[in-house]
Write a protein that holds these residues in place. Structure first.
Motif, PDB file in Angstrom:
ATOM      1  N   HIS A 117      40.929  26.777  19.475  1.00  0.00           N
ATOM      2  CA  HIS A 117      40.598  27.428  20.840  1.00  0.00           C
ATOM      3  C   HIS A 117      41.375  26.476  22.250  1.00  0.00           C
ATOM      4  O   HIS A 117      41.460  25.364  21.891  1.00  0.00           O
ATOM      5  N   LYS A 118      41.681  27.254  23.045  1.00  0.00           N
ATOM      6  CA  LYS A 118      42.161  26.849  24.355  1.00  0.00           C
ATOM      7  C   LYS A 118      41.976  27.774  25.457  1.00  0.00           C
ATOM      8  O   LYS A 118      42.292  28.855  25.427  1.00  0.00           O
ATOM      9  N   ALA A 119      41.627  27.145  26.429  1.00  0.00           N
ATOM     10  CA  ALA A 119      41.614  27.779  27.854  1.00  0.00           C
ATOM     11  C   ALA A 119      42.381  26.853  28.844  1.00  0.00           C
ATOM     12  O   ALA A 119      42.095  25.714  28.700  1.00  0.00           O
ATOM     13  N   LYS A 120      43.165  27.405  29.692  1.00  0.00           N
ATOM     14  CA  LYS A 120      43.922  26.857  30.788  1.00  0.00           C
ATOM     15  C   LYS A 120      42.890  26.218  31.755  1.00  0.00           C
ATOM     16  O   LYS A 120      41.924  26.998  32.526  1.00  0.00           O
ATOM     17  N   MET A 143      47.707  25.940  35.256  1.00  0.00           N
ATOM     18  CA  MET A 143      48.013  27.560  35.830  1.00  0.00           C
ATOM     19  C   MET A 143      49.206  27.375  36.711  1.00  0.00           C
ATOM     20  O   MET A 143      49.504  26.496  37.179  1.00  0.00           O
ATOM     21  N   SER A 144      49.743  28.710  36.557  1.00  0.00           N
ATOM     22  CA  SER A 144      51.151  28.898  37.357  1.00  0.00           C
ATOM     23  C   SER A 144      50.713  29.677  38.444  1.00  0.00           C
ATOM     24  O   SER A 144      49.785  30.610  38.534  1.00  0.00           O
ATOM     25  N   GLY A 193      40.139  26.204  48.131  1.00  0.00           N
ATOM     26  CA  GLY A 193      41.698  25.834  47.820  1.00  0.00           C
ATOM     27  C   GLY A 193      42.564  27.122  47.546  1.00  0.00           C
ATOM     28  O   GLY A 193      42.444  28.104  48.117  1.00  0.00           O
ATOM     29  N   ASP A 194      43.385  26.623  46.353  1.00  0.00           N
ATOM     30  CA  ASP A 194      44.540  27.660  45.960  1.00  0.00           C
ATOM     31  C   ASP A 194      44.100  28.762  45.255  1.00  0.00           C
ATOM     32  O   ASP A 194      42.968  28.851  44.949  1.00  0.00           O
ATOM     33  N   ILE A 195      45.018  29.644  44.919  1.00  0.00           N
ATOM     34  CA  ILE A 195      44.713  30.870  44.135  1.00  0.00           C
ATOM     35  C   ILE A 195      44.425  30.458  42.705  1.00  0.00           C
ATOM     36  O   ILE A 195      43.853  31.353  42.024  1.00  0.00           O
ATOM     37  N   ASN A 196      44.461  29.153  42.228  1.00  0.00           N
ATOM     38  CA  ASN A 196      44.244  28.954  40.809  1.00  0.00           C
ATOM     39  C   ASN A 196      42.592  28.463  40.646  1.00  0.00           C
ATOM     40  O   ASN A 196      42.145  27.930  39.697  1.00  0.00           O
ATOM     41  N   SER A 197      42.072  28.346  41.832  1.00  0.00           N
ATOM     42  CA  SER A 197      40.869  28.020  41.975  1.00  0.00           C
ATOM     43  C   SER A 197      39.802  28.715  40.759  1.00  0.00           C
ATOM     44  O   SER A 197      39.989  29.973  40.567  1.00  0.00           O
ATOM     45  N   GLY A 239      40.800  35.520  37.771  1.00  0.00           N
ATOM     46  CA  GLY A 239      41.978  35.136  37.425  1.00  0.00           C
ATOM     47  C   GLY A 239      42.392  33.676  37.485  1.00  0.00           C
ATOM     48  O   GLY A 239      43.445  33.265  37.194  1.00  0.00           O
ATOM     49  N   GLY A 240      41.263  32.983  38.086  1.00  0.00           N
ATOM     50  CA  GLY A 240      41.792  31.660  38.396  1.00  0.00           C
ATOM     51  C   GLY A 240      41.565  30.540  36.940  1.00  0.00           C
ATOM     52  O   GLY A 240      41.260  31.163  35.993  1.00  0.00           O
ATOM     53  N   ALA A 241      41.652  29.283  37.186  1.00  0.00           N
ATOM     54  CA  ALA A 241      41.360  28.535  36.083  1.00  0.00           C
ATOM     55  C   ALA A 241      39.957  28.333  35.567  1.00  0.00           C
ATOM     56  O   ALA A 241      39.172  28.924  36.145  1.00  0.00           O
ATOM     57  N   ARG A 242      39.868  27.960  34.341  1.00  0.00           N
ATOM     58  CA  ARG A 242      38.383  27.502  34.075  1.00  0.00           C
ATOM     59  C   ARG A 242      38.168  26.042  33.937  1.00  0.00           C
ATOM     60  O   ARG A 242      38.882  25.201  33.612  1.00  0.00           O
ATOM     61  N   VAL A 243      36.617  25.584  34.382  1.00  0.00           N
ATOM     62  CA  VAL A 243      36.496  24.356  34.558  1.00  0.00           C
ATOM     63  C   VAL A 243      35.901  24.067  33.426  1.00  0.00           C
ATOM     64  O   VAL A 243      35.065  24.447  32.437  1.00  0.00           O
TER      65      VAL A 243
END
Length: 209
Positions: free
Chosen positions: A49-52, A57-58, A76-80, A85-89
């Motif tokens: 299993h893997k989450a970005k 993130m790009s 912050g940025d769009i990857n928040s 659609g942002g990253a996962r903590v």
């Protein structure tokens, strides 16, 4: 405990076998069973299993809003992670779930599982047999003769038998295993344990080794 020996036609051969008291009549240890089954299930997990996370993130690193005064969290940025659609903590990462278990604990767990089966009269002993060719209908006929066709079966053989294995392979509620590969989970998962005379002897030898 003594059990009658049956043939594949479901007939009592008139012979009896005595189950080893040190294997089939021990005080079951539920915690040992739990640990052995837990290890078996953990070893089967792929762990892929893997989450970005945010750094993976790009996307633009431009700050979307002012630091203060917006009335909400600092995103912050769009990857928040705060945005769709942002990253996962602290997302899942590939890992190995397997762990070690002492040999004596595993042996106690298997003995406990066998003892539960013996106590519940869920063990049947067959005389040694084989099939001339792999035929599922022959295996089904055998289970019907033994009156266990409606049960979840585990047939334990002393060694590999291709014809018997292939005959049972397509049956959903039937598993075939050799003595060296039998584990606590398989024993407990079956509602009826079918042992041949040679496999019963092999089980005793395995615990003495």
């Amino acid at each position: 405990m003594e059990l009658s020996v049956y043939n594949i036609k479901g007939e009592d051969t008139g012979r009896k076998v005595t189950l080893d008291e040190t294997i089939f009549n021990v005080e079951p240890n539920d915690h040992a069973i739990y640990m052995d089954v837990k290890q078996h299930m953990a070893n089967k997990r792929q762990g892929t299993h893997k989450a970005k996370e945010r750094s993976e993130m790009s996307g633009s690193t431009r700050k979307l809003g002012r630091q203060k005064g917006g009335g909400g969290a600092r995103r912050g940025d769009i990857n928040s992670p705060l945005l769709v659609g942002g990253a996962r903590v602290f997302g899942p990462k590939p890992r190995d779930y397997s762990f070690k278990l002492n040999k004596k604990v595993k042996q106690l767990a298997r003995k406990s599982a066998y003892s539960y089966k013996a106590k519940n009269n869920e063990i049947m002993v067959l005389e040694d047999f084989t099939f001339e060719a792999p035929k599922t209908k022959d295996f089904i006929a055998m289970t019907q003769n033994l009156k266990v066709a409606d049960k979840k079966l585990l047939l334990v053989l002393p060694e590999q038998n291709k014809n018997v294995y292939l005959s049972a392979r397509n049956l959903q509620r039937t598993k075939v295993a050799i003595v060296s590969n039998v584990n606590t989970y398989r024993v407990l998962d079956a509602s009826c344990l079918l042992l041949t005379e040679k496999s019963l002897a092999a089980i005793c030898e395995n615990f003495k080794a």
